[in-house]
Scaffold this active site. Structure first.
Site, mmCIF file in Angstrom:
data_model
loop_
_atom_site.group_PDB
_atom_site.id
_atom_site.type_symbol
_atom_site.label_atom_id
_atom_site.label_comp_id
_atom_site.label_asym_id
_atom_site.label_seq_id
_atom_site.Cartn_x
_atom_site.Cartn_y
_atom_site.Cartn_z
ATOM 1 N N GLY A 36 0.837 -1.208 0.000
ATOM 2 C CA GLY A 36 0.000 0.000 0.000
ATOM 3 C C GLY A 36 0.867 1.252 0.000
ATOM 4 C CG HIS A 37 3.153 2.234 3.471
ATOM 5 N ND1 HIS A 37 3.120 1.089 4.231
ATOM 6 C CD2 HIS A 37 2.575 3.207 4.235
ATOM 7 C CE1 HIS A 37 2.559 1.351 5.406
ATOM 8 N NE2 HIS A 37 2.204 2.626 5.433
ATOM 9 N N GLY A 147 -3.659 7.097 0.736
ATOM 10 C CA GLY A 147 -4.394 5.890 0.352
ATOM 11 C C GLY A 147 -5.880 6.015 0.669
ATOM 12 C CD GLN A 148 -10.910 6.468 -1.162
ATOM 13 O OE1 GLN A 148 -10.312 7.471 -1.564
ATOM 14 N NE2 GLN A 148 -12.057 6.537 -0.519
ATOM 15 C CE LYS A 149 -6.552 -0.242 5.968
ATOM 16 N NZ LYS A 149 -5.553 0.398 6.838
ATOM 17 C CD GLN A 153 -4.616 9.722 6.967
ATOM 18 O OE1 GLN A 153 -4.367 9.560 8.153
ATOM 19 N NE2 GLN A 153 -3.960 9.088 6.019
ATOM 20 C CB SER A 185 -3.418 -2.435 7.789
ATOM 21 O OG SER A 185 -3.192 -1.778 9.030
ATOM 22 N NE ARG A 187 -3.005 0.781 14.529
ATOM 23 C CZ ARG A 187 -3.050 2.071 14.152
ATOM 24 N NH1 ARG A 187 -3.524 2.403 12.973
ATOM 25 N NH2 ARG A 187 -2.616 3.024 14.958
HETATM 26 P P1 AMP Z 1 0.204 4.866 7.490
HETATM 27 O O1 AMP Z 1 1.668 4.535 7.464
HETATM 28 O O2 AMP Z 1 -0.643 3.734 7.948
HETATM 29 O O3 AMP Z 1 -0.092 6.180 8.153
HETATM 30 O O4 AMP Z 1 -0.222 5.047 5.980
HETATM 31 C C1 AMP Z 1 0.456 5.955 5.149
HETATM 32 C C2 AMP Z 1 -0.321 6.129 3.864
HETATM 33 O O5 AMP Z 1 -0.444 4.863 3.222
HETATM 34 C C3 AMP Z 1 -1.742 6.635 4.117
HETATM 35 O O6 AMP Z 1 -2.069 7.594 3.114
HETATM 36 C C4 AMP Z 1 -2.563 5.394 3.972
HETATM 37 O O7 AMP Z 1 -3.891 5.638 3.532
HETATM 38 C C5 AMP Z 1 -1.795 4.649 2.908
HETATM 39 N N1 AMP Z 1 -2.124 3.222 2.963
HETATM 40 C C6 AMP Z 1 -2.091 2.416 4.050
HETATM 41 N N2 AMP Z 1 -2.538 1.182 3.733
HETATM 42 C C7 AMP Z 1 -2.878 1.224 2.415
HETATM 43 C C8 AMP Z 1 -3.411 0.267 1.488
HETATM 44 N N3 AMP Z 1 -3.691 -0.985 1.853
HETATM 45 N N4 AMP Z 1 -3.628 0.675 0.228
HETATM 46 C C9 AMP Z 1 -3.361 1.945 -0.155
HETATM 47 N N5 AMP Z 1 -2.854 2.890 0.651
HETATM 48 C C10 AMP Z 1 -2.610 2.526 1.927
#
Ligand code: AMP
Length: 282
Positions: A36-37, A147-149, A153, A185, A187
């Site tokens: 995702g990242h 991310g749309q996830k 946000q 994720s 998590r």
């Molecule tokens: P985080 O490190 O969880 O704060 O996420 C950083 C960025 O990655 C945020 O914009 C999230 O929405 C995006 N992100 C996290 N998981 C996914 C995913 N499965 N698909 C797309 N983007 C993601």
């Protein structure tokens, strides 16, 4: 790729790119990188001369009793993944570089932060809005990738950008999933084998809702009922499961013509979120 720790170093690198007439893309993250990242980094790479990825586990977006201390951290692995995805600068500041002594400012977006994750995580989106606004001030990117996830946000960040006239394009990228549909994720690392299996019910629930809509069952009761039934088969009682306007998160009573279905649930040791934009066929 360079790993930088200070705001001054990041500004100098961005300045050098700007002097040459180049554009800058920013990807804000908390690390523990997965596909995702990396998809956000690749999207930024395809569009900009300089790609800056911030890696900062932002303490102000965690509530008391949440997983700030336990949050997965592996900078070495993250650095090699980010480099492989074409990142130029990994900005990994210590906490006191971002929040020096005497830090006293907070960005609060009202309304859209009262619902969904905002209802159960008070202050979470203040922390997000504040750190993202700071990153925009530090990097001054042409575009920032999210991310749309984390659908709520994105809406919060878009509102900050609009309300404060920040000259940044907010780019939303699609949700990246595991082969069995679980949204990636950081998590997910908290899930043991049994919980990992149960967690697939979230995506199946969104799929069941989508199938209901495709079959013409577009009322909130029908859509939510289909999703809830699927969650129940895995014994999941969601923290929330709601149908809302994709524009302002107002509650809607039908998919007409589109609606955001959003879910959050505790599965084992993890709190997971997922969502789908549902569209009624005309
Ligand atoms: P985080 O490190 O969880 O704060 O996420 C950083 C960025 O990655 C945020 O914009 C999230 O929405 C995006 N992100 C996290 N998981 C996914 C995913 N499965 N698909 C797309 N983007 C993601």
């Amino acid at each position: 790729m360079q790993t930088l720790r200070t705001i001054a170093e990041v500004r100098a690198a961005v300045h050098a790119t700007r002097e040459r007439g180049g554009t800058v893309g920013l990807v804000p993250t908390m690390g523990a990188f997965h596909e995702g990242h990396l998809s956000l980094m690749r999207a930024a790479r395809a569009a900009h001369d300089l790609v800056v990825v911030s890696l900062f586990v932002n303490p102000t977006q965690f509530g008391p009793g949440e997983d700030l201390a336990a949050y997965p951290r592996d900078e070495q692995s993250d650095a090699s993944l980010a480099e492989g995805a074409g990142t130029d600068i990994l900005f990994a500041p210590p906490v006191d570089e971002v929040y020096p002594d005497g830090f006293a400012t907070s960005i609060h977006v009202s309304g859209i932060t009262d619902v969904l994750c905002g209802a159960t995580r008070p202050g979470h989106f203040d922390g997000v809005a504040t750190v993202v606004t700071k990153l925009f001030g530090i990097v001054a990117p042409d575009a920032a990738y999210f991310g749309q996830k984390d659908a709520q946000q994105i809406l919060v960040v878009r509102r900050v950008v609009r309300d404060l006239d920040l000259p940044v394009q907010v780019v939303a990228c699609p949700i990246v999933r595991e082969r069995d549909g679980l949204a990636m994720s950081s998590r997910n690392a908290y899930l043991d084998a049994a919980s990992r299996q149960r967690a697939t019910a979230l995506n199946r629930a969104l799929g069941a809702a989508e199938a209901a809509v495709a079959a013409g069952h577009t009322t909130a009761a029908e859509v939510l009922g289909a999703a809830r039934a699927e969650l129940a088969t895995s014994g999941i009682d969601p923290e929330y499961l709601e149908l809302r306007s994709p524009d302002d998160l107002a509650e809607v009573d039908a998919v007409a013509p589109a609606a955001l279905l959003a879910v959050a649930a505790r599965v084992g040791a993890a709190r997971l979120i997922d969502n789908r934009l549902l569209e009624a066929s005309r």
